[in-house]
Design an enzyme around this catalytic site. Structure first.
Site, short mmCIF file in Angstrom:
data_model
loop_
_atom_site.label_atom_id
_atom_site.label_comp_id
_atom_site.label_asym_id
_atom_site.label_seq_id
_atom_site.Cartn_x
_atom_site.Cartn_y
_atom_site.Cartn_z
N GLY A 52 -9.08 -33.87 6.59
CA GLY A 52 -8.48 -32.56 6.85
C GLY A 52 -8.16 -32.38 8.32
CB ALA A 53 -7.77 -34.91 10.85
CG ASP B 252 -3.64 -34.28 -2.77
OD1 ASP B 252 -4.66 -33.67 -2.39
OD2 ASP B 252 -2.88 -33.86 -3.67
CB SER C 82 -18.55 -22.12 4.56
OG SER C 82 -18.37 -20.71 4.61
CE1 TYR D 8 -14.61 -23.14 1.37
CE2 TYR D 8 -15.79 -21.14 1.96
CZ TYR D 8 -15.24 -22.36 2.31
OH TYR D 8 -15.33 -22.79 3.62
CB ALA E 223 -17.67 -25.86 -3.65
CE LYS E 224 -16.62 -25.90 2.59
NZ LYS E 224 -16.27 -27.24 3.12
#
Length: 269
Positions: free
Chosen positions: A19-20, A60, A145, A158, A161-162
């Site tokens: 994700g850079a 992806d 997160s 979300y 998942a984190k």
């Protein structure tokens, strides 16, 4: 010339950052490259902001084969992997957050959220760990997160998942710490990235709810709503600096830790 007090000893090390292309991942890739690391950046497209010396792998990460391909590319190009930064996460492609209410996301939404925020990181770690063992160790940093530790009726899938990512990271740190692989987590609070600023992003969604404008949401409403002690959103570079320190051998006794960089979002001890 770097002094010994600030040298992170990253020169020549091989780092993979997912994700850079923007936001936190871009800041991490730039920082590691500036410290002399060989950086392999994974994202769907390369942006002009990535330094020229960074090797970009167009993937992806929703594709189950993509993480292993990225790790293999790093090994082919530079002979191995020393650092893995699992930064890819947030809304899966085509999804806008925030999303309110437990009943809002369906099964497909949950699957996509876990695919992007958990499974891609698990697959990258699975591919990287054997290569790190060959080199006598390494460092894995998972970008999580604050929401993982602050359940709320917003972005339920979300946050879940984190939270799972936090658990996996802790388990891997326990298993491979004795063999030289450190695994740590960085937990940002609300951070000034495209998630917030893009057209139709979080700031726009909240602005529509509050009757304000996106700029006011970012500068005032969101920090107030989330009770940020600093009164502002986190800057991506502030996350990148912590990631670089955790990736460094100078953090050799830090593993299984969770570095919270959230402007005071989390209030508990």
């Amino acid at each position: 010339m770097k002094g010994t007090l600030v040298d992170l000893q990253l020169s020549g090390r091989v780092a993979v950052v997912t994700g850079a292309s923007k936001g936190i991942g871009l800041a991490v890739a730039r920082t590691l490259a500036a410290e002399g690391a060989h950086v392999v950046a994974a994202s769907r497209t390369r942006t002009a902001d990535l330094p020229a010396e960074v090797v970009h792998v167009p993937v992806d990460l929703m594709d189950p084969q993509a993480p292993a391909h990225v790790i293999a590319t790093a090994a082919e190009r530079f002979g191995g992997v020393d650092i893995l930064v699992n930064n890819a996460g947030g809304p899966p492609p085509g999804v806008t957050l925030p999303r309110f209410g437990f009943l809002t996301p369906g099964d497909d939404d949950w699957r996509a959220m876990f695919e992007f925020n958990l499974y891609s990181a698990v697959r990258a770690m699975r591919a990287a760990v054997p290569l790190m063992l060959e080199r006598g160790g390494g460092s894995i940093v998972n970008v999580s997160s604050g929401g993982a530790r602050q359940p709320a009726p917003m972005n339920v899938d979300y946050n879940a998942a984190k939270a799972a990512l936090n658990s996996v990271g802790k388990a891997v740190s326990e298993e491979y710490g004795p063999r030289g692989i450190r695994v740590n987590t960085v937990s940002p609070g609300p951070t000034l990235t495209a998630w917030w600023t893009k057209e139709g992003g979080a700031a726009a969604v909240l602005a529509e709810m509050t009757g304000g404008d996106a700029g006011t949401v970012i500068k005032q409403a969101a920090p107030e709503m989330m009770r940020l002690a600093t009164g502002r959103l986190v800057e991506p570079q502030e996350i990148a600096d912590a990631v670089a320190l955790l990736a460094s051998p100078r953090s050799g006794s830090t593993t299984g830790a969770d570095f919270v960089i959230d402007g005071g979002f989390l209030k508990e001890l």
